[in-house]
Design a protein around this motif. Structure first.
Motif, PDB file in Angstrom:
ATOM      1  N   SER A 428       0.905  -1.111   0.024  1.00  0.00           N
ATOM      2  CA  SER A 428       0.067   0.019  -0.083  1.00  0.00           C
ATOM      3  C   SER A 428       0.837   1.210  -0.025  1.00  0.00           C
ATOM      4  O   SER A 428       1.997   1.306   0.708  1.00  0.00           O
ATOM      5  N   GLY A 429       0.770   2.330  -0.788  1.00  0.00           N
ATOM      6  CA  GLY A 429       1.234   3.485  -0.955  1.00  0.00           C
ATOM      7  C   GLY A 429       1.056   4.116   0.331  1.00  0.00           C
ATOM      8  O   GLY A 429       0.162   4.150   0.964  1.00  0.00           O
ATOM      9  N   GLY A 430       1.955   5.364   0.500  1.00  0.00           N
ATOM     10  CA  GLY A 430       1.652   6.070   1.588  1.00  0.00           C
ATOM     11  C   GLY A 430       3.002   6.299   2.369  1.00  0.00           C
ATOM     12  O   GLY A 430       4.036   5.783   2.214  1.00  0.00           O
ATOM     13  N   PRO A 431       2.876   7.169   3.510  1.00  0.00           N
ATOM     14  CA  PRO A 431       3.869   7.402   4.395  1.00  0.00           C
ATOM     15  C   PRO A 431       4.827   6.263   4.919  1.00  0.00           C
ATOM     16  O   PRO A 431       6.206   6.326   5.244  1.00  0.00           O
ATOM     17  N   GLU A 432       4.049   5.240   5.309  1.00  0.00           N
ATOM     18  CA  GLU A 432       4.442   3.937   6.091  1.00  0.00           C
ATOM     19  C   GLU A 432       5.384   3.327   5.221  1.00  0.00           C
ATOM     20  O   GLU A 432       6.547   3.034   5.727  1.00  0.00           O
ATOM     21  N   TRP A 433       5.048   3.233   3.784  1.00  0.00           N
ATOM     22  CA  TRP A 433       6.080   2.531   2.752  1.00  0.00           C
ATOM     23  C   TRP A 433       7.138   3.535   2.401  1.00  0.00           C
ATOM     24  O   TRP A 433       8.157   3.235   2.200  1.00  0.00           O
ATOM     25  N   GLY A 434       6.471   4.941   2.385  1.00  0.00           N
ATOM     26  CA  GLY A 434       7.489   5.569   1.678  1.00  0.00           C
ATOM     27  C   GLY A 434       7.187   6.080   0.120  1.00  0.00           C
ATOM     28  O   GLY A 434       7.546   7.297  -0.007  1.00  0.00           O
ATOM     29  N   VAL A 435       6.472   5.390  -0.502  1.00  0.00           N
ATOM     30  CA  VAL A 435       6.166   5.823  -2.101  1.00  0.00           C
ATOM     31  C   VAL A 435       4.666   6.054  -1.934  1.00  0.00           C
ATOM     32  O   VAL A 435       3.940   5.199  -1.614  1.00  0.00           O
ATOM     33  N   GLU A 481      17.875  -8.866   2.938  1.00  0.00           N
ATOM     34  CA  GLU A 481      17.621  -8.080   4.217  1.00  0.00           C
ATOM     35  C   GLU A 481      16.751  -7.084   4.089  1.00  0.00           C
ATOM     36  O   GLU A 481      16.027  -6.691   5.085  1.00  0.00           O
ATOM     37  N   PHE A 482      16.573  -6.075   3.014  1.00  0.00           N
ATOM     38  CA  PHE A 482      15.937  -4.995   2.691  1.00  0.00           C
ATOM     39  C   PHE A 482      14.825  -5.284   1.807  1.00  0.00           C
ATOM     40  O   PHE A 482      14.185  -4.286   1.313  1.00  0.00           O
ATOM     41  N   ALA A 483      14.313  -6.407   1.600  1.00  0.00           N
ATOM     42  CA  ALA A 483      13.073  -7.048   0.879  1.00  0.00           C
ATOM     43  C   ALA A 483      11.985  -6.215   1.238  1.00  0.00           C
ATOM     44  O   ALA A 483      11.560  -5.914   2.144  1.00  0.00           O
ATOM     45  N   GLY A 484      11.385  -5.424   0.018  1.00  0.00           N
ATOM     46  CA  GLY A 484      10.279  -4.690   0.196  1.00  0.00           C
ATOM     47  C   GLY A 484      10.180  -3.318   0.732  1.00  0.00           C
ATOM     48  O   GLY A 484       9.265  -2.659   0.617  1.00  0.00           O
ATOM     49  N   GLN A 485      11.563  -2.949   1.143  1.00  0.00           N
ATOM     50  CA  GLN A 485      11.437  -1.291   1.760  1.00  0.00           C
ATOM     51  C   GLN A 485      11.850  -0.528   0.670  1.00  0.00           C
ATOM     52  O   GLN A 485      12.562  -0.958  -0.415  1.00  0.00           O
ATOM     53  N   ALA A 486      11.538   0.604   0.523  1.00  0.00           N
ATOM     54  CA  ALA A 486      11.582   1.561  -0.377  1.00  0.00           C
ATOM     55  C   ALA A 486      12.673   2.721   0.089  1.00  0.00           C
ATOM     56  O   ALA A 486      12.397   3.177   1.099  1.00  0.00           O
TER      57      ALA A 486
END
Length: 557
Positions: A428-435, A481-486
């Motif tokens: 989901s987009g938005g502040p929590e993910w970053g995109v 290690e960083f899978a899924g992080q933006a």
């Protein structure tokens, strides 16, 4: 283009990073401030001469590199360890008679046979700002016929002959026979067997957004918001009704039928020959991404970039051809593909007299068939390692979905011909993910995902987008290690967005479009951006990003 293209040199800090042992730098754990503000109390931080207000203290998380902070600065800002070079800007000559278009979007590089350092770059030109084209205020949208003709010359596609020079840098081959334009005035035929409103030829291609490449060496360019230029039509109970739309008002001088636009256009980059592929349907096409069957028949995934637009799939009945096949619309709630074919779908028979009508009014057919309305489907890309299909759903304010999401589709048995699939929201987009508002995407050769954002210029740093700054480019590893992080890699100049991310064959260059800087400009004496020349009016441009950080990010997984 000359060999001395303007190079934006690395800063002293970048040079120090380049001198370091980069594996050591990438391997150590860095606890950095995330640039994905969460809703909460306020905070600000400086970005050059600008500041961005955040809605919370930022979360702390590890990062594989020093990420870029959100910015409101009128500049292309890159992470340390990267630099960029401008390949071409709006209105620069590509041959003796033609110029590079505006609002550049999708990019596709087709190599010469047997070459890895020479090819033809196709660049889409999506839309325009009349104020920037004519360098005058536009009152009530009124323009002369000659001004509209000039605008028509800026849209379509540019084909550019690229070759690496002695310094291993991509350059445009000046005055090459391969440098040419397809514009909104170029006659382009419909494919054999199709006549649309008594015509076998359309005048021009326009609003060329994203696209795709074929295994046989052609490029697919997609016609998107044609209605802004020529209006639209509705087709209900077999009755065609014209719907005027006043945004660009080309039909004041050129009343061309909307049905001639909204198609996927197949282009031979070496000859410039093009054909509109009617079998793939007509709607506000955003992209056309191909996955091949075991017997070499193309399956094309497409989306319609509009609120409540649908997702589509075309399965060809011929090897290495898009001439014949079946078009389907996605029911993502039930996980099934619904045929848009008079012979296969009885729901369509009362409403259409022919299959050509179904394909010409695909949107209406999809609604009748039960396609699932989506939140502005934009780019579609396929994970090169798993075959999973990723769809960028940008946003839909009518549903209070301001941030969009990434949808993942997994065809049953990983078979592109399957009639059933699993669909789920991957992020989901938005502040929590970053995109926020994901738009264009690209996978690098190691399966890392690169995503651009598309927050409308009038919404930048306002309302739900407060603290997110200008549009950005994000790096998203899918494994490790960083899978899924933006992680933010770059921010755009004011009122711009990044489009068309594309890697060179060797992975050492990321081609990227800086589209519509200064898009909010209504007075040419007060442009909202002066990028890239730092004076005068802004210009959409294609840039090439390189550097040691790019080499390392491609290896992370």
């Amino acid at each position: 283009m000359p060999n001395n293209l303007p190079m934006h040199k690395p800063s002293p800090v970048q040079r120090r990073l380049q001198r370091r042992h980069f594996l050591e730098f990438m391997g150590r754990s860095l606890t950095l401030t995330s640039l994905t503000p969460l809703l909460g109390t306020g905070a600000t931080f400086a970005v050059g001469a600008s500041t961005v207000s955040c809605t919370s203290l930022e979360t702390q998380k590890k990062s594989p590199f020093p990420v870029v902070r959100p910015s409101l600065k009128d500049d292309l800002i890159l992470a340390e360890g990267l630099h960029y070079q401008i390949l071409i800007k709006y209105n620069e000559s590509i041959n003796k008679t033609e110029k590079f278009g505006t609002h550049n979007d999708y990019l596709a590089l087709t190599l010469f046979p047997g070459k890895t350092d020479e090819g033809i770059l196709l660049v889409n030109h999506e839309y325009l700002n009349p104020t920037l084209i004519h360098a005058r205020k536009i009152i009530n949208g009124e323009r002369t016929k000659d001004e509209v003709l000039l605008e028509q010359s800026t849209l379509g596609c540019s084909l550019l002959h690229l070759k690496k020079d002695a310094n291993d840098q991509w350059q445009i081959v000046k005055d090459s026979q391969y440098n040419r334009r397809l514009t909104a005035r170029t006659p382009i035929p419909f494919q054999k067997g199709y006549t649309i409103l008594d015509s076998k030829v359309a005048i021009g291609t326009l609003v060329n957004c994203a696209g795709g490449v074929t295994p046989w060496g052609t490029v697919l360019t997609c016609e998107e918001n044609y209605d802004n230029f020529y209006g639209d039509v509705t087709y209900v109970n077999k009755e065609r009704k014209f719907v005027p739309i006043d945004k660009y008002r080309w039909f004041d001088h050129f009343p061309l039928p909307p049905e001639h636009y909204g198609w996927v256009v197949e282009v031979d980059p070496f000859t410039g020959k093009a054909v509109k592929r009617n079998a793939l349907g007509r709607f506000e096409h955003e992209c056309a991404t191909i996955k091949m069957t075991k017997d070499q028949r193309p399956v094309v995934y497409m989306g319609e970039d509009r609120k409540f637009g649908c997702l589509y799939k075309f399965i060809s009945s011929k090897k290495n051809s898009l001439e014949k096949g079946t078009l389907y619309v996605a029911d993502t709630e039930k996980g099934k593909w619904i045929p848009l074919d008079l012979k296969k779908n009885p729901k369509l028979k009362p409403h259409f007299d022919s299959q050509t009508e179904v394909l010409t009014y695909t949107r209406e057919a999809a609604q009748l068939a039960g396609g699932t309305p989506q939140d502005r489907p934009e780019d579609i890309e396929i994970d090169p390692l798993t075959g999973d299909i990723f769809v960028a759903l940008t946003n839909n304010s009518d549903r209070q979905n301001y941030y969009g999401s990434l949808l993942k589709i997994v065809e049953d048995n990983n078979n592109p011909e399957s009639m059933t699939f699993q669909a789920s929201t991957w992020k989901s987009g938005g502040p929590e993910w970053g995109v926020a508002c994901p738009d264009n995407m690209a996978f690098d050769r190691n399966g890392n995902l690169w995503v651009t954002s598309d927050i409308a210029d009038e919404n930048t740093n306002r309302g739900p987008y407060k603290g997110l700054g200008n549009n950005s480019l994000f790096y998203v590893p899918l494994r490790g290690e960083f899978a899924g992080q933006a992680f933010r890699v770059a921010t755009s100049p004011c009122d711009a967005e990044f489009t068309g991310p594309m890697f060179s064959p060797d992975g050492k260059t990321l081609f990227l479009c800086v589209q519509h800087p200064g898009e909010g400009t209504t007075d040419p004496l007060k442009p909202t951006s002066t990028w890239p020349d730092r004076q005068g009016l802004p210009k959409s441009s294609v840039v090439m990003i390189q550097g040691p950080l790019l080499d390392q990010l491609l290896k992370l997984s």
